[in-house]
Design an enzyme around this catalytic site. Sequence first.
Site, PDB file in Angstrom:
ATOM      1  N   LYS A 172       3.834 -18.057  -3.830  1.00  0.00           N
ATOM      2  CA  LYS A 172       3.518 -17.181  -4.970  1.00  0.00           C
ATOM      3  C   LYS A 172       3.007 -18.001  -6.160  1.00  0.00           C
ATOM      4  O   LYS A 172       2.157 -17.552  -6.926  1.00  0.00           O
ATOM      5  CB  LYS A 172       4.748 -16.366  -5.366  1.00  0.00           C
ATOM      6  CG  LYS A 172       5.208 -15.406  -4.282  1.00  0.00           C
ATOM      7  CD  LYS A 172       4.809 -13.984  -4.599  1.00  0.00           C
ATOM      8  CE  LYS A 172       5.137 -13.031  -3.474  1.00  0.00           C
ATOM      9  NZ  LYS A 172       4.964 -11.641  -3.837  1.00  0.00           N
TER      10      LYS A 172
ATOM     11  N   THR B 139       6.686 -13.347  -8.407  1.00  0.00           N
ATOM     12  CA  THR B 139       8.148 -13.335  -8.371  1.00  0.00           C
ATOM     13  C   THR B 139       8.703 -14.205  -9.498  1.00  0.00           C
ATOM     14  O   THR B 139       8.107 -15.226  -9.862  1.00  0.00           O
ATOM     15  CB  THR B 139       8.661 -13.840  -7.006  1.00  0.00           C
ATOM     16  OG1 THR B 139      10.069 -14.047  -7.093  1.00  0.00           O
ATOM     17  CG2 THR B 139       8.020 -15.142  -6.579  1.00  0.00           C
TER      18      THR B 139
ATOM     19  N   SER C 193      11.894 -22.109  -2.777  1.00  0.00           N
ATOM     20  CA  SER C 193      11.684 -21.924  -1.329  1.00  0.00           C
ATOM     21  C   SER C 193      10.182 -21.990  -1.085  1.00  0.00           C
ATOM     22  O   SER C 193       9.385 -21.882  -2.029  1.00  0.00           O
ATOM     23  CB  SER C 193      12.207 -20.561  -0.856  1.00  0.00           C
ATOM     24  OG  SER C 193      11.280 -19.529  -1.191  1.00  0.00           O
TER      25      SER C 193
ATOM     26  N   TYR D  26       8.445 -19.719   0.458  1.00  0.00           N
ATOM     27  CA  TYR D  26       7.917 -18.395   0.114  1.00  0.00           C
ATOM     28  C   TYR D  26       7.598 -18.321  -1.384  1.00  0.00           C
ATOM     29  O   TYR D  26       6.496 -17.932  -1.784  1.00  0.00           O
ATOM     30  CB  TYR D  26       8.917 -17.285   0.489  1.00  0.00           C
ATOM     31  CG  TYR D  26       8.782 -16.081  -0.405  1.00  0.00           C
ATOM     32  CD1 TYR D  26       7.680 -15.243  -0.309  1.00  0.00           C
ATOM     33  CD2 TYR D  26       9.727 -15.821  -1.410  1.00  0.00           C
ATOM     34  CE1 TYR D  26       7.522 -14.175  -1.180  1.00  0.00           C
ATOM     35  CE2 TYR D  26       9.581 -14.751  -2.267  1.00  0.00           C
ATOM     36  CZ  TYR D  26       8.473 -13.936  -2.156  1.00  0.00           C
ATOM     37  OH  TYR D  26       8.311 -12.894  -3.034  1.00  0.00           O
ATOM     38  N   HIS D  27       8.583 -18.705  -2.218  1.00  0.00           N
ATOM     39  CA  HIS D  27       8.356 -18.629  -3.666  1.00  0.00           C
ATOM     40  C   HIS D  27       7.197 -19.553  -4.068  1.00  0.00           C
ATOM     41  O   HIS D  27       6.436 -19.251  -4.989  1.00  0.00           O
ATOM     42  CB  HIS D  27       9.631 -19.002  -4.430  1.00  0.00           C
ATOM     43  CG  HIS D  27      10.732 -17.979  -4.333  1.00  0.00           C
ATOM     44  ND1 HIS D  27      11.786 -18.100  -3.460  1.00  0.00           N
ATOM     45  CD2 HIS D  27      10.946 -16.815  -4.996  1.00  0.00           C
ATOM     46  CE1 HIS D  27      12.604 -17.051  -3.596  1.00  0.00           C
ATOM     47  NE2 HIS D  27      12.121 -16.258  -4.522  1.00  0.00           N
TER      48      HIS D  27
HETATM   49  N1  USQ Z   1      22.822 -14.621  -2.571  1.00  0.00           N
HETATM   50  C1  USQ Z   1      24.194 -14.701  -2.365  1.00  0.00           C
HETATM   51  N2  USQ Z   1      24.713 -14.033  -1.279  1.00  0.00           N
HETATM   52  C2  USQ Z   1      23.951 -13.315  -0.412  1.00  0.00           C
HETATM   53  C3  USQ Z   1      22.554 -13.232  -0.639  1.00  0.00           C
HETATM   54  C4  USQ Z   1      22.035 -13.907  -1.720  1.00  0.00           C
HETATM   55  O1  USQ Z   1      24.934 -15.347  -3.118  1.00  0.00           O
HETATM   56  O2  USQ Z   1      24.498 -12.765   0.540  1.00  0.00           O
HETATM   57  C5  USQ Z   1      22.224 -15.285  -3.742  1.00  0.00           C
HETATM   58  C6  USQ Z   1      21.074 -16.222  -3.405  1.00  0.00           C
HETATM   59  O3  USQ Z   1      21.554 -17.511  -3.045  1.00  0.00           O
HETATM   60  C7  USQ Z   1      20.263 -16.187  -4.696  1.00  0.00           C
HETATM   61  C8  USQ Z   1      20.484 -14.783  -5.224  1.00  0.00           C
HETATM   62  O4  USQ Z   1      21.638 -14.275  -4.555  1.00  0.00           O
HETATM   63  O5  USQ Z   1      20.783 -17.098  -5.613  1.00  0.00           O
HETATM   64  C9  USQ Z   1      19.311 -13.833  -4.965  1.00  0.00           C
HETATM   65  O6  USQ Z   1      19.027 -13.830  -3.598  1.00  0.00           O
HETATM   66  P1  USQ Z   1      18.126 -12.703  -2.888  1.00  0.00           P
HETATM   67  O7  USQ Z   1      18.197 -12.954  -1.411  1.00  0.00           O
HETATM   68  O8  USQ Z   1      18.485 -11.357  -3.398  1.00  0.00           O
HETATM   69  O9  USQ Z   1      16.692 -13.038  -3.503  1.00  0.00           O
HETATM   70  P2  USQ Z   1      15.542 -14.061  -3.080  1.00  0.00           P
HETATM   71  O10 USQ Z   1      15.784 -14.743  -1.793  1.00  0.00           O
HETATM   72  O11 USQ Z   1      15.283 -14.952  -4.259  1.00  0.00           O
HETATM   73  O12 USQ Z   1      14.299 -13.144  -2.844  1.00  0.00           O
HETATM   74  C10 USQ Z   1      14.210 -11.773  -3.276  1.00  0.00           C
HETATM   75  C11 USQ Z   1      13.057 -11.128  -2.503  1.00  0.00           C
HETATM   76  C12 USQ Z   1      11.771 -11.841  -2.864  1.00  0.00           C
HETATM   77  C13 USQ Z   1      11.586 -11.812  -4.383  1.00  0.00           C
HETATM   78  C14 USQ Z   1      12.788 -12.433  -5.065  1.00  0.00           C
HETATM   79  C15 USQ Z   1      12.756 -12.364  -6.573  1.00  0.00           C
HETATM   80  O13 USQ Z   1      13.318 -11.194  -1.100  1.00  0.00           O
HETATM   81  O14 USQ Z   1      10.682 -11.232  -2.169  1.00  0.00           O
HETATM   82  O15 USQ Z   1      10.422 -12.523  -4.712  1.00  0.00           O
HETATM   83  O16 USQ Z   1      13.976 -11.718  -4.668  1.00  0.00           O
HETATM   84  S1  USQ Z   1      13.523 -13.766  -7.333  1.00  0.00           S
HETATM   85  O17 USQ Z   1      14.838 -14.002  -6.729  1.00  0.00           O
HETATM   86  O18 USQ Z   1      13.631 -13.545  -8.759  1.00  0.00           O
HETATM   87  O19 USQ Z   1      12.655 -14.894  -7.051  1.00  0.00           O
END
Ligand code: USQ
Length: 383
Positions: free
Chosen positions: A185, A144, A179, A181-182
Amino acid sequence: MKIIVLGADGYLGWPTTMDLAGKGHEVVAIDNYSRRNIAMQTSSEALISCPNLEQRVKVFKEKTGKDIQVEIGDLCNFKFLAEIVENFKPDAIVHYAEQPSAPYSMKGYDEAHFTLKNNLEVTHNVIWAILKHAPDCHLVKLGTMGEYGTPNIDMEEGWIDIEHKGRTGKFLFPRQAGSLYHTTKVLDTDLLWFYVRTYGLRVTDLMQGPVYGLSTTESDLDDRLLPNFHYDDIFGTVVNRFLVQAIAGIPLTVYGKGGQIRGYLNLRDTLQCIDLACNNPAEKGELKIYNQLTETFSVNELADKVHSASKLLGIDVKVNSIPNPRKEPEDHYYNPIYTGLIDLGLKPNYMTDEVLGKMLETILKYKGDIKDYMIFPRVSWKK
Ligand code: USQ
């Protein structure tokens, strides 16, 4: 090729399984329904109810005439996995079989322990199954972009050259995840790199950003082939969540200042990237790392995009900043390099009004099933 997909029932696992089988590969699909069980326990079920893996494979066969072998079991059980690898002798294994939710991993001790144990144990078992029974097999592992966190320097594709006191060396790019989870990875990558350099494993580690989308060549054939589409705070990724909120008439839940930037990609591009990774395997003793994204946006920019795509369909969307349940910078530098997969031939499907509009139309069919209580964050990083 003979390919095993681990975590084949997941949001990405199922479309990948269909895509590879559709391209004529011989595919074994493995899952233990962990995500379905967690979704049930946390009241985070997908918007569109999905048949189980066995049933989906039957629908796929009906629609395409192609077979997929299904194995249901827990990959933490080494014997279960080792037997399949020994008998099938895969050319490649695509490894998605991890607890993929950052919020779930931050819920409490039990969830943190499960995430740590499951993710690392499965990766370790996959490594050993390959070493013992298919040493030439290429492992394509889903990492990720979150492994890197949000550093104040450009994020290279996995590796960085460092000059220190007049000497230079190539190292894994520094990782500081946001997090547990991250962080699993990050630990996976370290584990893989150890076995690659010690025992000559062949690995491609794909640092993927948040994915959005519903439509793929195969899922367009029948709604029963759609991926499990989550919009809740546990499994839903931000773009998918915002689109459901738009349809439900709920103001978009921007966390905090909304300046959080991430690298996004369309589900169809995930499939292209897996295909490209499988067709361009790492050498023995090589750990290839690609940053898997096609464009970067802040949360505020995403809210604007969903607002304008909705407007074209006559839907008026409001945006609402709510307190951020996570600990993350809300205003930061973010510049990932992501040329590797493009150089291999990735043709991005960008986040256009048309793409978001098509998603909105599909979601509209299921508007009556949207549960408001799944939308607002139920897990906080603050303890
Ligand atoms: N966010 C908001 N509002 C929401 C949901 C999320 O502002 O209602 C923000 C979060 O705080 C974050 C961003 O949007 O800053 C991305 O959040 P996300 O829930 O889309 O992504 P994340 O929790 O980081 O995890 C997802 C997948 C995970 C993958 C990751 C890639 O669930 O499996 O590894 O995206 S990354 O984000 O590049 O690490």
